[in-house]
Design an enzyme around this catalytic site. Structure first.
Site: not given
Ligand code: IMP
Ligand code: MG
Length: 173
Positions: A100, A102, A104, A156
């Protein structure tokens, strides 16, 4: 009764794409052993399906990370479960459900890199370019998706809807 969730990526499309990804990975690694690191919890279904299309010798490891509280990003990455085995000198593929912002995956890739794998690639089931804040290159991608909150096929909303066989749009209304 389970609420209606609008289908965004169908079960059939997922099946076909996951098979293609497995075949691509099998071709790229040939007879070399691969260590898959699945990021829990979201990637567990994707990973289980993908593994069954990989023909190279394969080992599986799990890590658990969390950066969200409901739909909101906490801005930090909590490691809830770390690797149990040594992955130095292994060909590693990190498997994530969705990239999303990036945050994580950038954090996890850095963490895994410090353990000296022979090679490291990223496989993500979904990628949302609209939210990208930490640029990441996805080596194996399932689907590029719009900026919607998605559930199903492992994803989820507050722990629910992971069991849906398709990807659906979660609408709070
Ligand atoms: P990031 O660190 O913003 O890239 O978020 C990634 C984490 O957020 C993912 O590993 C998901 O667990 C969670 N996530 C991001 N978008 C969604 C979504 O649309 N549905 C469910 N979980 C999401
Ligand atoms: Mg996740």
């Amino acid at each position: 009764m389970k609420r209606d969730i609008e289908i965004y990526v169908s079960e059939e499309e997922i099946k076909n794409r996951v098979q293609q990804l497995g075949e691509q990975i099998s071709k790229d690694y040939g007879d070399q052993e691969v260590t898959i690191i699945a990021v829990l919890t979201g990637s567990f279904i994707f990973c289980a399906d993908l593994l069954r299309h990989i023909t190279c010798p394969v080992k599986i490891e799990f890590i658990m990370a969390s950066s969200k509280d409901g739909r909101k990003s906490t801005g930090t990455v909590d490691i809830k479960l770390d690797l149990k085995r040594d992955i130095s000198d292994h060909h590693v593929i990190l498997i994530e459900d969705v990239v999303d912002t990036g945050l994580t995956v950038t954090h996890l890739l850095d963490m895994v890199k410090k353990k000296n794998p022979k090679s490291l690639k990223l496989c993500a089931f979904l990628y949302k370019p609209a939210q990208m804040k930490h640029k990441v290159d996805v080596d194996y991608l399932g689907f590029e998706v719009e900026d919607k909150f998605l559930v199903g096929y492992g994803l989820d909303y507050n722990g629910l809807y992971r069991e849906l066989p398709y990807i659906g749009v979660y609408d709070e209304k």
